[in-house]
Design an enzyme around this catalytic site. Structure first.
Site, PDB file in Angstrom:
ATOM      1  N   ILE A 153       0.903  -1.292   0.142  1.00  0.00           N
ATOM      2  CA  ILE A 153       0.095   0.008   0.756  1.00  0.00           C
ATOM      3  C   ILE A 153       0.884   1.465   0.380  1.00  0.00           C
ATOM      4  O   ILE A 153       0.839   2.173  -0.606  1.00  0.00           O
ATOM      5  CB  ILE A 153      -1.360   0.439   1.638  1.00  0.00           C
ATOM      6  CG1 ILE A 153      -1.900  -1.565   0.805  1.00  0.00           C
ATOM      7  CG2 ILE A 153      -1.964   1.539   1.792  1.00  0.00           C
ATOM      8  CD1 ILE A 153      -2.815  -1.608   2.750  1.00  0.00           C
ATOM      9  N   ASP A 172      10.997   2.715   6.369  1.00  0.00           N
ATOM     10  CA  ASP A 172      10.436   0.740   6.312  1.00  0.00           C
ATOM     11  C   ASP A 172      12.082   0.080   6.668  1.00  0.00           C
ATOM     12  O   ASP A 172      13.265  -0.040   5.557  1.00  0.00           O
ATOM     13  CB  ASP A 172      10.271   0.786   4.468  1.00  0.00           C
ATOM     14  CG  ASP A 172       9.763  -0.540   5.349  1.00  0.00           C
ATOM     15  OD1 ASP A 172      10.101  -1.855   5.703  1.00  0.00           O
ATOM     16  OD2 ASP A 172       8.482  -1.155   4.801  1.00  0.00           O
ATOM     17  N   ALA A 232      -3.808   2.750   8.110  1.00  0.00           N
ATOM     18  CA  ALA A 232      -3.574   1.355   8.199  1.00  0.00           C
ATOM     19  C   ALA A 232      -3.877   0.434   9.695  1.00  0.00           C
ATOM     20  O   ALA A 232      -4.652  -0.470   9.659  1.00  0.00           O
ATOM     21  CB  ALA A 232      -1.510   1.164   8.770  1.00  0.00           C
ATOM     22  N   ASP A 257      -8.457   7.172   9.558  1.00  0.00           N
ATOM     23  CA  ASP A 257      -9.597   5.882   9.324  1.00  0.00           C
ATOM     24  C   ASP A 257      -9.347   4.983  10.456  1.00  0.00           C
ATOM     25  O   ASP A 257     -10.731   3.821  10.357  1.00  0.00           O
ATOM     26  CB  ASP A 257      -8.990   5.249   7.913  1.00  0.00           C
ATOM     27  CG  ASP A 257     -10.398   5.153   7.291  1.00  0.00           C
ATOM     28  OD1 ASP A 257     -11.656   4.809   7.245  1.00  0.00           O
ATOM     29  OD2 ASP A 257      -9.234   3.629   6.661  1.00  0.00           O
ATOM     30  N   GLU A 262     -12.079  -0.262  18.048  1.00  0.00           N
ATOM     31  CA  GLU A 262     -12.971  -0.335  17.198  1.00  0.00           C
ATOM     32  C   GLU A 262     -13.677  -1.334  17.013  1.00  0.00           C
ATOM     33  O   GLU A 262     -14.039  -2.345  18.037  1.00  0.00           O
ATOM     34  CB  GLU A 262     -11.976  -0.118  15.750  1.00  0.00           C
ATOM     35  CG  GLU A 262     -11.679   1.048  15.884  1.00  0.00           C
ATOM     36  CD  GLU A 262     -11.418   0.389  14.003  1.00  0.00           C
ATOM     37  OE1 GLU A 262     -11.793  -0.559  12.991  1.00  0.00           O
ATOM     38  OE2 GLU A 262     -10.410   1.275  13.927  1.00  0.00           O
ATOM     39  N   HIS A 280     -13.210   3.917   9.790  1.00  0.00           N
ATOM     40  CA  HIS A 280     -12.430   1.913   9.161  1.00  0.00           C
ATOM     41  C   HIS A 280     -13.337   1.966   7.085  1.00  0.00           C
ATOM     42  O   HIS A 280     -13.154   0.395   7.184  1.00  0.00           O
ATOM     43  CB  HIS A 280     -12.418   1.141   9.655  1.00  0.00           C
ATOM     44  CG  HIS A 280     -10.917   0.346   9.532  1.00  0.00           C
ATOM     45  ND1 HIS A 280     -10.737  -0.725  10.670  1.00  0.00           N
ATOM     46  CD2 HIS A 280     -10.517  -0.202   8.835  1.00  0.00           C
ATOM     47  CE1 HIS A 280      -9.159  -1.274  10.275  1.00  0.00           C
ATOM     48  NE2 HIS A 280      -9.181  -0.866   8.861  1.00  0.00           N
ATOM     49  N   LEU A 281     -12.606   2.868   6.362  1.00  0.00           N
ATOM     50  CA  LEU A 281     -13.652   3.213   5.212  1.00  0.00           C
ATOM     51  C   LEU A 281     -12.353   2.824   4.541  1.00  0.00           C
ATOM     52  O   LEU A 281     -12.416   2.817   3.292  1.00  0.00           O
ATOM     53  CB  LEU A 281     -14.420   4.284   5.218  1.00  0.00           C
ATOM     54  CG  LEU A 281     -14.709   5.066   5.696  1.00  0.00           C
ATOM     55  CD1 LEU A 281     -15.706   6.317   5.563  1.00  0.00           C
ATOM     56  CD2 LEU A 281     -16.327   3.511   5.403  1.00  0.00           C
ATOM     57  N   ALA A 283     -11.133  -0.110   2.785  1.00  0.00           N
ATOM     58  CA  ALA A 283     -10.963  -0.345   1.565  1.00  0.00           C
ATOM     59  C   ALA A 283     -12.767  -0.637   1.483  1.00  0.00           C
ATOM     60  O   ALA A 283     -13.331  -1.643   0.320  1.00  0.00           O
ATOM     61  CB  ALA A 283     -11.131  -1.909   2.774  1.00  0.00           C
TER      62      ALA A 283
END
Length: 527
Positions: A153, A172, A232, A257, A262, A280-281, A283
């Site tokens: 991603i 990373d 993420a 998000d 949650e 949490h949108l 996806a």
């Protein structure tokens, strides 16, 4: 021959049912049932296709006497008891890459929303206030975007940001210099990213290493006026500290998000100026939901009808003939990969897997995949023996396989070496009684140890009294030692101690151990 029977228990694209039927399965679509209803029904099915609503608990699995495969349309499998499923021989699959573009686009959308304060401007305009002079935004062109995580991603976000003429820096540990050049990003350390980024987006799983990676201390290190986006995992950002940074003006804006808890019914961030949130949108697009539904149906049907294994979280890609011989080797390989992954910091451009003796006569692919899965699982989630080689390639890690059928000191041996900035580092293991994995060498030091459960890794100067001091320290903290494994290069030189303990070792105890005389390095390990 009786057709495999599949239950789709969560709402998903209707084409999933069509694919099951076309590939030779009988399928029922029954959604919205209670756990009790699912338990009463599940015994008649060979496959269970779910999204996030259905919880596949031990009670469900106990009742699923015919179940062979669970397929999660999406990446997260927190709602599946994977250890229990594994114990019952049920394969658990997911679709780890079906949501990538959708989630990346949501991150870009939130960057724009923060830059131009779109949600609040919309609210005030619809209230009839016409606040034209109250909102002064910023351009994204020419700004520096900091990516924390440059995997699947993150790399898509980078490509979109570069198209917007942003500069992209990335932190990373697994990002190689070659892969960074390929992506068009600058590889930096976290401290540099925090100091330079105008926008920060997070694209990393939640692990012990990444939890609160944007802590109060790290938020204080960021550039004043930074804007932060997290699509993420909740828990990557200290939410209370973020609110303080927003209130003080140090952070100009934040968009989440995902939340640590949650559904997020309450949060210290709610109502904070310059804060945007979505439920949490990441996806939640039509295309993504179609993609993951079709993928999970194809994977499950292929397994049930043909025996093919794709994106399985708890099963290697093996033939029935190979499995018994390879099973102990794969257990050894995964532990060695996990060990070297936990003990190595920084980018790893190359991993070499060297098999000797009896190990060299076997199919190396499952052994290599097991090493990569163990190694990558220390830094990212949803890794299995099927997708580990793909993830290693995506991260620019060169994988080498070497075979030597000639026996050395052991009749069978697996050596895992990683190339790091400090040079080549190796761990070596064998099988006792052809079935019990054992570590026999660690970074050039002979040491025999079983890799299991909770452990401590200590590098110290070989001097009298140290074993007593570390034993006393652990005893004072109520930590019981299971096994005690020692090795050293030479008398009075560098020594290695591997301890197995009965419970996790707290960070405070690790710090106390580091302060003992002669200690060079201390880490908690888990297998």
């Amino acid at each position: 021959m009786t057709k495999p029977k599949v239950l789709i228990s969560d709402k998903m694209d209707p084409n999933a049912a069509r694919i099951f039927t076309e590939m030779g399965c009988d399928v029922d679509v029954i959604t919205g049932e209670t756990p009790e209803q699912l338990i009463a029904r599940i015994g008649q099915y060979d496959g269970l296709a779910i999204r996030s609503s259905t919880r596949v608990t031990k009670e469900v699995l106990d009742a699923a006497t015919n179940l062979k495969v669970i397929g999660r349309a999406g990446i997260g499998v927190d709602n599946v008891d994977i250890p229990c499923a594994s114990g019952k021989g049920v394969v658990v699959m997911n679709t780890p890459f079906g949501n990538s573009i959708t989630t990346a686009e949501h991150a870009i959308a939130l960057i724009f929303a923060l830059a131009r304060q779109i949600p609040e401007a919309n609210t005030q305009t619809q209230a009839g206030l016409w606040p034209k002079n109250g909102f002064m935004g910023v351009e994204v062109t020419g700004k520096t975007l900091g990516l924390i995580g440059a995997g699947n991603i993150g790399s898509i976000v980078a490509s979109r940001a570069l198209g917007l003429r942003m500069k992209v820096v990335a932190f990373d540990p697994f990002l190689s210099p070659e892969r960074a050049v390929e992506l068009g990003v600058e590889k930096v350390e976290l401290e540099q990213l925090l100091e330079r980024a105008d926008f920060i987006t997070l694209h990393t799983p939640l692990t012990e290493q990444t939890r609160n990676i944007l802590s109060r201390e790290n938020l204080a290190r960021t550039k004043k006026g930074v804007r932060i986006v997290n699509c993420a995992r909740g828990g990557l950002v200290d939410e209370a500290a973020l609110k303080e940074a927003l209130d003080s003006g140090h952070v100009a804006g934040a968009a989440l998000d995902v939340f640590e808890t949650e559904p997020a019914k309450a949060s210290p961030l709610f109502g904070t100026p310059n804060f945007i949130c979505t439920p949490h949108l990441g996806a939640s697009t039509t295309e993504a939901q179609v993609n993951v539904a079709l993928q999970v149906a194809e994977q499950m049907a292929d397994y049930l009808v043909n025996g093919g294994v794709t994106n399985a979280l708890n099963m290697p890609s093996l033939s029935a003939e190979e499995a018994p011989k390879l099973k102990p080797y794969m257990a050894l390989a995964e532990k060695l990969g996990s060990l070297v992954g936990q003990l190595t910091t920084g980018a790893v451009p190359r991993i070499s897997i060297h098999t000797e003796g009896a190990a060299a006569e076997l199919n190396a692919r499952p052994i290599v995949a097991a090493v990569l899965a163990g190694f990558l699982r220390t830094q990212t989630d949803s890794v299995n023996m099927v997708n580990a080689p793909f993830l290693a390639k995506e991260r620019g890690i060169e994988v080498r396989e070497v075979k030597s059928e000639k026996e050395g000191d052991y009749h069978t041996l697996v050596r895992v070496s990683v190339k790091t900035a400090d040079g080549e580092r190796s761990v070596v293991g064998t099988l006792f009684a052809n079935s019990e994995p054992r570590l026999v060498e660690l970074f050039g030091i002979k040491v025999e140890a079983e890799l299991a459960g909770h452990m401590m890794y200590i590098v110290n100067e070989d001097a009298p009294g140290f074993i007593g001091r570390i034993g006393t320290l652990l005893g004072e903290n109520g930590i019981n030692i299971g096994t005690f494994n020692l090795g050293r290069r030479e008398a009075g030189g560098e020594a290695v101690l591997l301890l197995s303990v009965d419970s996790p070792v707290a960070a405070a105890v690790i710090e106390q151990a580091r302060s003992l005389p002669g200690v060079k390095r201390v880490m908690a390990l888990a297998f």
